[in-house]
Write a protein that holds these residues in place. Sequence first.
Motif, PDB file in Angstrom:
ATOM      1  N   HIS A  13       0.963  -1.254  -0.185  1.00 33.66           N
ATOM      2  CA  HIS A  13       0.136  -0.047   0.016  1.00 33.66           C
ATOM      3  C   HIS A  13       0.724   1.226  -0.058  1.00 33.66           C
ATOM      4  N   GLU A  17       0.768   3.900  -2.896  1.00 32.11           N
ATOM      5  CA  GLU A  17       0.906   5.591  -2.722  1.00 32.11           C
ATOM      6  C   GLU A  17       1.775   6.137  -3.245  1.00 32.11           C
ATOM      7  N   GLU A  18       3.118   5.721  -3.328  1.00 31.75           N
ATOM      8  CA  GLU A  18       4.108   6.391  -3.827  1.00 31.75           C
ATOM      9  C   GLU A  18       4.161   6.688  -5.293  1.00 31.75           C
ATOM     10  N   ASN A  20       1.146   6.670  -7.010  1.00 32.24           N
ATOM     11  CA  ASN A  20       0.435   7.417  -7.243  1.00 32.24           C
ATOM     12  C   ASN A  20      -0.353   7.477  -8.679  1.00 32.24           C
ATOM     13  N   ARG A  21      -0.509   6.540  -9.210  1.00 33.78           N
ATOM     14  CA  ARG A  21      -1.285   6.250 -10.628  1.00 33.78           C
ATOM     15  C   ARG A  21      -1.745   4.831 -10.606  1.00 33.78           C
ATOM     16  N   THR A  48      -5.593   1.005  -6.760  1.00 32.21           N
ATOM     17  CA  THR A  48      -4.955   1.262  -7.750  1.00 32.21           C
ATOM     18  C   THR A  48      -3.985   0.325  -8.499  1.00 32.21           C
TER      19      THR A  48
END
Length: 354
Positions: A13, A17-18, A20-21, A48
């Motif tokens: 997770h 998140e890092e 971010n796409r 994602t």
Amino acid sequence: MSETVKQALRNIHAAAEEINRPVRLMEVCGTHTMAAFRTGLRALLPDTVTLLSGPGCPVCVTPNAYIDHAVALSLRSDTVVATFGDMVRVPGTERSLEYARAQGGSVVAVYSPLEALRMAQQEPQKQIVFLGVGFETTVPAVAWTLREAHRSGVENYSVLCAHKLIPPAMDTLLRSQAHIDGFICPGHVSVIIGEQAYTPLCQQHYVPCVITGFEAIDMMQGILLLLRQLIEERAEVENQYSRTVTPQGNAVAQELIDQVYTPCDAQWRGLGIIPASGLAVREPYYADAAKLALEEDLPQPRENPLCRCGDVLRGIISPPACPLFATACSPLNPIGPCMVSSEGTCAAYYRYAR
Ligand code: SF4
């Protein structure tokens, strides 16, 4: 849930998140598809991160024309078709092997090609044709039976060959419209071909490849390795399954394959003809019975126009997007091979994600 698993999920997770796409990772192997559903892994991944199922179910990528050949052979009075059980229910153009058997065709489910060879030794008056369907994992055992049949003078054993190679299919997918950010490479196939087989894909397409095992924690670690490569903008082969897969693979199996087979172009359901993605049996191992299939008056191969197996196998849609999914098509009444096989993507969605 163990602390190791919880930590792996937290790391996944955090990495997602890092990035971010949206990230699309393809598990090439049908066993990984089933494992991801069975363990609940899909539901635990970040929104994602999408897992796509690839063309790694051998039954699913076998085209109708091959089933039609096998059906025609089974209806010959002098021939017995021996096959792994999951091929029996796969629909051909007009009928499956199961249907042919009900019409008097000779179709026997076996657990190994050795069983088919033994059958040939016990029934010399019959031609025993083994259906050679499968990837690099299955090929060495089949190759061994062909070599053994030749060595011991068994002339009534042959293989109707539809073996396929995984790396050329991955290459074709990367050249298509399927958007793939990384591959979870098949563990079983990699045991035979080794880590190095994927290096050209990484170099040519700049796509990360990670070989993983089949436990949930194996797949989580594999996914994390892929996400970290994306963060660090690397595209390398990494091996999470090093307890089984070596850099070079199984040299003995590779030698056996080279001795008995030669690469050839092959037709894949959904992917079309892929150069050098199949294996043809070399002389002198190629016995005549398989050639007989080519003499049969076969129907023009045809698939149900509504079946979207080809798009499922390329990762373009997931099964619920097929109009027949869970309505006309179900494991009891399969329209396409992806619903038949125990490793089929549609069967996995039907069982775990309806
Ligand atoms: S649900 Fe059935 S008809 Fe649709 S793609 Fe899957 S196997 Fe083919």
